[in-house]
Design a protein around this motif. Structure first.
Motif, PDB file in Angstrom:
ATOM      1  N   ILE A   1       1.026   3.977  -2.999  1.00  0.00           N
ATOM      2  CA  ILE A   1       0.739   5.516  -2.819  1.00  0.00           C
ATOM      3  C   ILE A   1       1.778   6.526  -3.169  1.00  0.00           C
ATOM      4  CG2 ILE A   1       0.231   7.094  -0.800  1.00  0.00           C
ATOM      5  CD1 ILE A   1      -1.312   5.078   0.602  1.00  0.00           C
ATOM      6  N   VAL A   2       3.068   6.070  -2.780  1.00  0.00           N
ATOM      7  CA  VAL A   2       4.083   6.859  -3.149  1.00  0.00           C
ATOM      8  C   VAL A   2       4.439   6.940  -4.820  1.00  0.00           C
ATOM      9  CG1 VAL A   2       6.573   7.140  -3.010  1.00  0.00           C
ATOM     10  CG2 VAL A   2       5.332   6.273  -1.126  1.00  0.00           C
ATOM     11  N   ALA A   3       4.139   5.682  -5.360  1.00  0.00           N
ATOM     12  CA  ALA A   3       4.521   5.619  -6.618  1.00  0.00           C
ATOM     13  C   ALA A   3       3.311   6.487  -7.528  1.00  0.00           C
ATOM     14  CB  ALA A   3       4.616   4.096  -7.433  1.00  0.00           C
ATOM     15  N   GLY A   4       2.059   6.190  -7.068  1.00  0.00           N
ATOM     16  CA  GLY A   4       0.862   6.890  -7.511  1.00  0.00           C
ATOM     17  C   GLY A   4       0.912   8.432  -7.399  1.00  0.00           C
ATOM     18  N   VAL A   5       1.119   9.009  -6.321  1.00  0.00           N
ATOM     19  CA  VAL A   5       1.222  10.296  -6.037  1.00  0.00           C
ATOM     20  C   VAL A   5       2.392  11.078  -6.904  1.00  0.00           C
ATOM     21  CG1 VAL A   5       1.754  12.070  -4.282  1.00  0.00           C
ATOM     22  CG2 VAL A   5       0.391  10.163  -3.638  1.00  0.00           C
ATOM     23  N   GLY A   6       3.485  10.382  -6.905  1.00  0.00           N
ATOM     24  CA  GLY A   6       4.795  10.687  -7.509  1.00  0.00           C
ATOM     25  C   GLY A   6       4.235  10.960  -9.413  1.00  0.00           C
TER      26      GLY A   6
ATOM     27  N   VAL B   1       0.745  -1.321  -0.122  1.00  0.00           N
ATOM     28  CA  VAL B   1       0.054   0.109   0.015  1.00  0.00           C
ATOM     29  C   VAL B   1       0.869   1.220   0.040  1.00  0.00           C
ATOM     30  CG1 VAL B   1      -1.721   1.388   1.492  1.00  0.00           C
ATOM     31  CG2 VAL B   1      -1.971  -1.090   1.179  1.00  0.00           C
ATOM     32  N   PHE B   2       1.785   0.966   0.871  1.00  0.00           N
ATOM     33  CA  PHE B   2       2.898   2.479   0.954  1.00  0.00           C
ATOM     34  C   PHE B   2       3.480   2.708  -0.501  1.00  0.00           C
ATOM     35  CE2 PHE B   2       6.812   4.377   1.947  1.00  0.00           C
ATOM     36  CZ  PHE B   2       6.478   5.407   2.432  1.00  0.00           C
ATOM     37  N   ILE B   3       3.845   1.584  -0.985  1.00  0.00           N
ATOM     38  CA  ILE B   3       4.639   1.775  -2.552  1.00  0.00           C
ATOM     39  C   ILE B   3       3.666   2.324  -3.228  1.00  0.00           C
ATOM     40  CG2 ILE B   3       5.656   0.468  -4.406  1.00  0.00           C
ATOM     41  CD1 ILE B   3       6.996  -1.321  -2.386  1.00  0.00           C
TER      42      ILE B   3
ATOM     43  N   GLY C   1       6.683   6.483 -12.431  1.00  0.00           N
ATOM     44  CA  GLY C   1       6.265   5.265 -11.632  1.00  0.00           C
ATOM     45  C   GLY C   1       7.252   4.539 -11.152  1.00  0.00           C
ATOM     46  N   HIS C   2       8.328   4.207 -12.191  1.00  0.00           N
ATOM     47  CA  HIS C   2       9.267   3.274 -11.709  1.00  0.00           C
ATOM     48  C   HIS C   2      10.092   3.933 -10.705  1.00  0.00           C
ATOM     49  CE1 HIS C   2       9.064   1.204 -15.874  1.00  0.00           C
ATOM     50  NE2 HIS C   2       7.974   1.215 -15.226  1.00  0.00           N
ATOM     51  N   LEU C   3      10.563   5.190 -10.647  1.00  0.00           N
ATOM     52  CA  LEU C   3      11.417   5.867  -9.777  1.00  0.00           C
ATOM     53  C   LEU C   3      10.783   5.831  -8.443  1.00  0.00           C
ATOM     54  CD1 LEU C   3      13.965   7.379  -9.145  1.00  0.00           C
ATOM     55  CD2 LEU C   3      12.853   9.355 -10.054  1.00  0.00           C
ATOM     56  N   PHE C   4       9.541   6.435  -8.375  1.00  0.00           N
ATOM     57  CA  PHE C   4       8.886   6.854  -7.146  1.00  0.00           C
ATOM     58  C   PHE C   4       8.481   5.602  -6.538  1.00  0.00           C
ATOM     59  CE2 PHE C   4       8.346  11.138  -8.935  1.00  0.00           C
ATOM     60  CZ  PHE C   4       8.767  11.850  -7.716  1.00  0.00           C
ATOM     61  N   GLY C   5       8.251   4.402  -7.278  1.00  0.00           N
ATOM     62  CA  GLY C   5       8.175   3.001  -6.844  1.00  0.00           C
ATOM     63  C   GLY C   5       9.552   2.719  -6.015  1.00  0.00           C
ATOM     64  N   PHE C   6      10.446   2.666  -6.646  1.00  0.00           N
ATOM     65  CA  PHE C   6      11.612   2.196  -6.154  1.00  0.00           C
ATOM     66  C   PHE C   6      11.834   2.989  -5.051  1.00  0.00           C
ATOM     67  CE2 PHE C   6      16.419   2.110  -5.975  1.00  0.00           C
ATOM     68  CZ  PHE C   6      16.558   0.800  -6.001  1.00  0.00           C
ATOM     69  N   VAL C   7      11.761   4.304  -4.779  1.00  0.00           N
ATOM     70  CA  VAL C   7      11.998   5.378  -3.813  1.00  0.00           C
ATOM     71  C   VAL C   7      11.163   4.751  -2.579  1.00  0.00           C
ATOM     72  CG1 VAL C   7      11.999   7.428  -2.649  1.00  0.00           C
ATOM     73  CG2 VAL C   7      13.121   7.012  -4.780  1.00  0.00           C
ATOM     74  N   GLY C   8       9.823   4.641  -2.970  1.00  0.00           N
ATOM     75  CA  GLY C   8       8.753   4.012  -1.941  1.00  0.00           C
ATOM     76  C   GLY C   8       9.039   2.725  -1.383  1.00  0.00           C
ATOM     77  N   GLY C   9       9.657   1.968  -2.045  1.00  0.00           N
ATOM     78  CA  GLY C   9      10.171   0.630  -1.708  1.00  0.00           C
ATOM     79  C   GLY C   9      11.449   0.663  -0.658  1.00  0.00           C
ATOM     80  N   LEU C  10      12.354   1.608  -0.774  1.00  0.00           N
ATOM     81  CA  LEU C  10      13.556   1.857   0.071  1.00  0.00           C
ATOM     82  C   LEU C  10      13.022   2.191   1.453  1.00  0.00           C
ATOM     83  CD1 LEU C  10      16.013   3.732  -2.643  1.00  0.00           C
ATOM     84  CD2 LEU C  10      15.886   1.187  -1.779  1.00  0.00           C
ATOM     85  N   VAL C  11      12.060   3.213   1.347  1.00  0.00           N
ATOM     86  CA  VAL C  11      11.673   3.820   2.490  1.00  0.00           C
ATOM     87  C   VAL C  11      10.779   2.918   3.193  1.00  0.00           C
ATOM     88  CG1 VAL C  11      10.028   5.678   3.517  1.00  0.00           C
ATOM     89  CG2 VAL C  11      11.623   6.132   1.504  1.00  0.00           C
TER      90      VAL C  11
END
Length: 222
Positions: free
Chosen positions: A112-117, A108-110, A183-193
């Motif tokens: 949201i971060v990817a989608g908002v990004g 869910v967190f990923i 989406g790829h970039l923000f998804g990856f960052v969301g995963g790190l966080v």
């Protein structure tokens, strides 16, 4: 040399029976989920891709915000679903094996971060769909989890999958206009966080190991 039953029953400890059992269950669950994506794409084709248009993320448009929820389940074609299926199964298996609760929070967190990004930075005339952002997020989770939880096998798995399916997991920087690199970039960052936020908590006070204590058969790689 005795085997510590508590360690052997830990599903997060590499090499234990519980670990392999959790991997097996997670793999079956992810394999069962992928046909759902194909079924959704089937109904999307029947509707003339209306699901994509109404459920995708439309950057900078308020009525496109609901795509943050629905876009990961939608794809532009069966080929798109197929291309995402193998990395989704493999990466999702290792994320899910660490526990269902952590898996859902992480996913869910990923999303949201990817989608908002994507909504903030994507092209205003585009409609973005696909599970790629979540897949990149899972890759980020596995790599970062290896660091924060000192799990070398997590890092090895992330690097191996990245090498095997690197041709499918490309696009974290601007390039092909048909690929949502945001989406790829923000998804990856969301995963790190997410790997940091939902990391496995270890006891603060560890009992010292004496010569009479039970010894494990290998290093702590969990």
């Amino acid at each position: 040399m005795a085997i510590d039953p508590e360690r052997q029953s830990d599903p997060t400890r590499f090499g234990t029976e519980a670990f392999y059992a959790s991997i097996g269950r997670a793999f079956v669950a992810m394999c069962a989920f992928v046909p759902v994506l194909f079924l959704i794409e089937y109904f999307d084709r029947l509707s003339g891709h209306r699901l994509d248009q109404e459920g995708g993320i439309r950057p900078h448009h308020v009525d496109g915000l609901d795509g943050i929820v629905f876009a990961p389940f939608l794809h532009v074609s069966f080929d798109h679903v197929l291309a995402n299926s193998i990395p989704l199964i493999l990466l999702g298996t290792f994320v899910l094996a660490a526990g269902a609760g952590r898996f859902w929070l992480t996913t869910v967190f990923i999303a949201i971060v990817a989608g908002v990004g994507v909504w903030f930075t994507g092209a205003g005339n585009s409609v973005v769909v696909g599970a790629s952002g979540v897949i990149f997020g899972y890759l980020g989770v596995i790599l970062m989890r290896g660091v924060v939880e000192r799990s070398w096998w997590h890092i090895a798995v992330g690097l191996l999958i990245g090498l095997l399916y690197g041709w499918q997991l490309t696009g974290v920087l601007p390039g092909d206009p048909e690929i949502s690199w945001q989406g790829h970039l923000f998804g990856f960052v969301g995963g790190l966080v997410a790997a940091i936020l939902f990391r496995r908590r270890r006891p603060r006070n560890s009992r010292p190991v004496n010569s009479d204590d039970t010894l494990s058969l290998g290093p702590d790689l969990s």
